[in-house]
Design a protein around this motif. Structure first.
Motif, PDB file in Angstrom:
ATOM      1  N   UNK A 107      -6.281  -3.466  -1.197  1.00 47.61           N
ATOM      2  CA  UNK A 107      -5.268  -4.650  -1.476  1.00 47.61           C
ATOM      3  C   UNK A 107      -5.416  -5.396  -0.097  1.00 47.61           C
ATOM      4  N   UNK A 150       0.697  -1.218  -0.015  1.00 44.76           N
ATOM      5  CA  UNK A 150       0.038   0.101   0.118  1.00 44.76           C
ATOM      6  C   UNK A 150       0.989   1.134  -0.094  1.00 44.76           C
ATOM      7  N   UNK A 192       1.538   6.787  -6.876  1.00 45.74           N
ATOM      8  CA  UNK A 192       0.416   7.412  -7.239  1.00 45.74           C
ATOM      9  C   UNK A 192       0.684   8.911  -7.192  1.00 45.74           C
ATOM     10  N   UNK A 221       2.497   1.579  -3.305  1.00 47.17           N
ATOM     11  CA  UNK A 221       1.435   2.013  -4.417  1.00 47.17           C
ATOM     12  C   UNK A 221       1.001   3.548  -4.020  1.00 47.17           C
ATOM     13  N   UNK A 222       0.961   4.166  -2.939  1.00 48.84           N
ATOM     14  CA  UNK A 222       0.640   5.389  -2.651  1.00 48.84           C
ATOM     15  C   UNK A 222       1.686   6.249  -3.115  1.00 48.84           C
ATOM     16  N   UNK A 246      -7.545   3.100  -0.646  1.00 49.90           N
ATOM     17  CA  UNK A 246      -6.309   2.644  -0.546  1.00 49.90           C
ATOM     18  C   UNK A 246      -6.200   1.513   0.307  1.00 49.90           C
TER      19      UNK A 246
END
Lengths: 205, 202
Positions: free
Chosen positions: B84, A85, A92, A88-89, B81
């Motif tokens: 996942x 996570x 982004x 990914x953040x 968010x």
């Protein structure tokens, strides 16, 4: 003792070629190949996986004495998912275009067998420093395969590297054409197959 | 109806989860050595996918998506968010639950599927399907059909691969290419075959 013979160096360097996670351990081919159409996405993917792998190895190895054996899978998964996570953040926020292209494949790092596999086989039985290096080495080994496949696919498929045309115009004028096949899914499988062959012939016992 | 049929056909052939998106490769390479295991794992994947895709749809659309919590009075909250970690937890729980239910009601099925169920929790195809479902904005019914279709497509791929590998035993493959290498190349050829379906539109 020479640096190349220390345990730490070995933990890092072995997975690069000799026990490469993709070729030898046959792990993590899953989510990887779809991002190898372009070099740019392949490199970002390799870096994200290296980050997740190194830190999940580090954290799980630090926790290895307190994790109860029968729920270790859940603990490992939550550590890995949290790191994914984060990755990914960050993607982004700073590399939005690339993160759009990678779409679901960043999320799929969670189920990438390399991460789970290294946590199970290495991090649970080794001290944090060593596990961290093992994670880095495996990530780099995996990344190098991605980059190699992406290099071949982007060069032959669209005549570009990192989005810049590298095949001179005179080639096209002389009748050279890009291989559209390289951009399709089957090409990735075949290139991996051929790279395995190459790797096995080089690293012969 | 037509839309559902087209999603179904598309997820089996053109957008095959394994051959076009490379998901579920690890178990594909490891298990396709054995025909019976391939069929068993194939059924287990179809089963789990058909259940987890709609459940994850419900959770995403009523808890996680931007604005999904407006029924609870939090219209600005965006928890997407967390998808996942939520999806993987749901998958792990569902796999465990399915295992217990099968064990209770059908010991025969359990003894043939049992070993494969834990493996499925970390199969990329399962998580991948849920993530694709979110990305493509499927409706509830569509996500169910998509889950089922992806499962069938995956099963088709692994069973045909197992069949090809039985034949491959009698082929003389170059030394360095044996095992993993030739499996990859054959999968590539198979993927090419599946791409031929891409002309079909419903």
């Amino acid at each position: 003792m020479k640096i190349t013979q220390t345990q730490h160096f070995k933990a890092f360097s072995e997975p690069l070629i000799k026990s490469n996670p993709v070729f030898i351990q046959m792990l993590g081919i899953c989510s990887a190949l779809a991002v190898t159409v372009q070099l740019k996405t392949a490199i970002v993917m390799g870096l994200s996986l290296t980050f997740v792998l190194a830190f999940s190895n580090l954290i799980i190895s630090m926790l290895r004495k307190v994790i109860p054996r029968n729920i270790r899978m859940i603990v490992e998964l939550s550590v890995i998912a949290t790191l994914v996570i984060l990755a990914d953040e960050v993607l982004r926020a700073f590399l939005y275009d690339i993160s759009k292209q990678l779409s679901v494949f960043v999320g799929l790092i969670i189920t990438n067998c390399i991460v789970m596999g290294r946590a199970e086989t290495f991090a649970l039985g080794n001290p944090p420093g060593l596990s961290f290096l093992d994670g880095l080495g495996n990530g780099a080994g995996y990344g190098s395969v991605l980059v190699a496949v992406a290099f071949i696919r982007e060069l032959l498929g669209s005549g570009k590297l990192f989005g810049f045309s590298v095949i001179p115009n005179s080639f096209y004028n002389a009748g050279y054409e890009n291989m559209g096949f390289m951009l399709l899914a089957p090409a990735a499988f075949i290139i991996i197959g051929l790279l395995v062959w190459l790797q096995k012939s080089i690293v012969k016992e | 109806m037509e839309n559902l049929l087209s999603i179904f056909i598309n997820s089996i052939f053109v957008g095959n989860i394994l051959l076009a998106y490379f998901l579920g490769m690890c178990s594909f390479v490891a298990i396709s050595r054995n025909m019976d295991s391939s069929i068993g794992l194939g059924f287990a994947v179809v089963f789990v996918l058909t259940i987890t895709a709609p459940i994850n749809w419900l959770i995403y659309n009523y808890l996680l998506a931007p604005g999904a919590l407006s029924w609870a009075g939090f219209p600005e909250v965006d928890l997407s968010f967390l998808k996942f970690i939520t999806f993987i937890a749901v998958i792990a729980v569902m796999v465990q639950a399915v295992e217990m239910v099968i064990d209770r009601f059908s010991p025969a099925l359990y003894s043939s599927l049992g070993v494969f169920l834990p493996l499925i929790a970390v199969n990329c195809a399962i998580l991948g399907t849920s993530l694709f479902m979110v990305e493509r904005n499927y409706s509830f019914l569509e996500s169910m059909v998509f889950g089922f279709g992806s499962g069938v497509g995956w099963m088709l791929a692994i069973v045909s691969m197992a069949a090809i590998r039985i034949k491959l035993r009698y082929a003389s493959v170059p030394k360095g290419l044996e095992g993993f290498g030739i499996t990859m190349i054959v999968t590539g050829l198979m993927a090419m075959g599946f791409m031929l379906f891409s002309g079909i539109t419903l």
